[in-house]
Design an enzyme around this catalytic site. Structure first.
Site, PDB file in Angstrom:
ATOM      1  N   GLY A   9       9.413 -20.354 -10.437  1.00 38.58           N
ATOM      2  CA  GLY A   9       9.628 -18.911 -10.264  1.00 38.58           C
ATOM      3  C   GLY A   9       8.596 -18.267  -9.357  1.00 38.58           C
ATOM      4  N   LYS A 178      -2.695 -12.168 -29.124  1.00 40.00           N
ATOM      5  CA  LYS A 178      -2.144 -11.518 -27.930  1.00 40.00           C
ATOM      6  C   LYS A 178      -0.931 -10.671 -28.313  1.00 40.00           C
ATOM      7  CE  LYS A 178      -1.912 -12.044 -23.075  1.00 40.00           C
ATOM      8  NZ  LYS A 178      -0.646 -12.020 -22.413  1.00 40.00           N
ATOM      9  N   GLU A 260      10.159  -7.411 -21.985  1.00 39.71           N
ATOM     10  CA  GLU A 260       9.841  -8.447 -22.977  1.00 39.71           C
ATOM     11  C   GLU A 260       9.829  -7.865 -24.399  1.00 39.71           C
ATOM     12  OE1 GLU A 260       7.089 -11.652 -20.785  1.00 39.71           O
ATOM     13  OE2 GLU A 260       6.209  -9.662 -20.809  1.00 39.71           O
TER      14      GLU A 260
HETATM   15  O1  KPL Z   1      -0.882  -8.184 -21.293  1.00 44.20           O
HETATM   16  C1  KPL Z   1      -0.779  -7.023 -20.992  1.00 44.20           C
HETATM   17  C2  KPL Z   1       0.472  -6.634 -20.294  1.00 44.20           C
HETATM   18  O2  KPL Z   1       0.500  -5.667 -19.571  1.00 44.20           O
HETATM   19  O3  KPL Z   1       1.455  -7.364 -20.472  1.00 44.20           O
HETATM   20  C3  KPL Z   1      -1.832  -6.034 -21.375  1.00 44.20           C
HETATM   21  C4  KPL Z   1      -2.870  -6.718 -22.194  1.00 44.20           C
HETATM   22  C5  KPL Z   1      -1.224  -4.915 -22.163  1.00 44.20           C
HETATM   23  C6  KPL Z   1      -2.587  -5.460 -20.216  1.00 44.20           C
HETATM   24  O4  KPL Z   1      -1.878  -4.543 -19.482  1.00 44.20           O
END
Ligand code: KPL
Length: 298
Positions: A9, A178, A260
């Site tokens: 990708g 995360k 997502e």
């Molecule tokens: O991982 C992130 C994202 O934007 O997907 C964060 C940690 C929120 C940083 O912008």
């Protein structure tokens, strides 16, 4: 020179890894829907580089980085299967959870599965320009027996692309941590159309604390222990460190792409339901975004 990597990708993190590999003379191929060479600009550390990637012509591929969005992972791996070596090593890298089990079930016994969780920031102001916007770090773990037994130096080679990199035995605590951060910052910034740093304002604190309290309950039911206070401090720290950034979910919403949300809040809601837990603050946030987005963006 070691065998070439296949990078799947043209996402920002994939092109960040590919660019850093090219700059350290690692040979690699690109795998894309439309097979054609890709010329693009890579900006990092105040410097600009003109990069060129060749599209993969022929497998079998033995080392594959799959930095695609969670909702695309299973489909992409299914497409790759006929082109993988019997002992191929696949590295997933995305926000959200829920892909490891279905992908592991698709692989042959000798094919290794890894997960790289990275906090590097990268974005594409347009299709042919990638900017390394935030120096982060990466945690890598083998996620099946074939990866644990593999002699391919995956960690050493991935270090060139996503350094600094730490190799750990179990990715789950890192994925959950995360997920905590993403389940707060991403949907809230997408809903309020604000930069990450704006979530430090007083008006959001009660909702953030409620989201984290619910998160801690779901994580505990899934065998992961977190303290609300530690997560709250972590979220505040990420909001401050990335204060000027637009979260990936807000970028997806702005660009009219699929988000997502399913792999982040949706995954939490599924786990809560499986453990008969009620998480009304996440549920309300999901519904607020559901009302705002097109059905295919969920
Ligand atoms: O991982 C992130 C994202 O934007 O997907 C964060 C940690 C929120 C940083 O912008």
């Amino acid at each position: 020179m070691s065998a070439p990597w296949l990078v799947v990708g043209k996402g920002a993190i994939g092109l960040l890894a590919a660019s850093r590999w090219l700059l350290s003379n690692q040979s690699l191929w690109l795998w894309q829907k439309t097979p054609q060479p890709l010329s693009y600009r890579f900006s990092a550390g105040g410097r600009d580089f003109a990069m060129q990637l060749q599209n993969a012509v022929q497998g079998p591929f033995s080392k594959v980085l799959v930095p695609v969005k969670a909702y695309d992972v299973v489909h992409v791996v299914q497409t790759l299967l006929p082109h993988l070596a019997d002992k191929a090593q696949l590295v997933l890298c995305h926000n959200g959870m829920g892909t490891l089990e279905p992908v592991a079930a698709l692989l042959k016994p000798g094919q290794g599965l890894w997960f790289a969780s990275t906090s590097h920031g990268a974005y594409k102001p347009h299709a042919l320009h990638v900017i390394h916007s935030g120096l982060g770090s990466t945690v890598l773990a083998p996620c099946n027996d074939a990866a644990r037994c593999s002699e391919t130096p995956i960690a050493a080679e991935l270090t060139q692309a996503l350094s600094p990199l730490t190799l750990v035995d179990d990715i789950q605590p890192y994925l959950w941590q995360k997920l905590a951060v993403n389940s707060v910052i991403n949907p809230l910034t997408a809903l309020h159309q604000c930069q990450n740093g704006e979530l430090n304002q007083a008006q959001y604190q009660a909702q953030i604390k409620a989201l984290l309290a619910e998160f801690v309950q779901v994580a505990a039911a899934c065998g992961q222990q977190f303290s609300e206070d530690t997560l709250y401090q972590l979220v505040q720290q990420v909001q401050s460190n990335t204060a000027q950034n637009f979260s990936s979910m807000l970028q997806d919403v702005t660009a009219g792409r699929r988000t997502e949300l399913g792999a982040i809040t949706g995954y939490l809601l599924q786990q809560a339901a499986a453990h008969q837990l009620s998480i009304p603050t996440h549920q309300a946030l999901y519904q607020a975004l559901e009302a705002k987005l097109a059905p295919w963006q969920l």
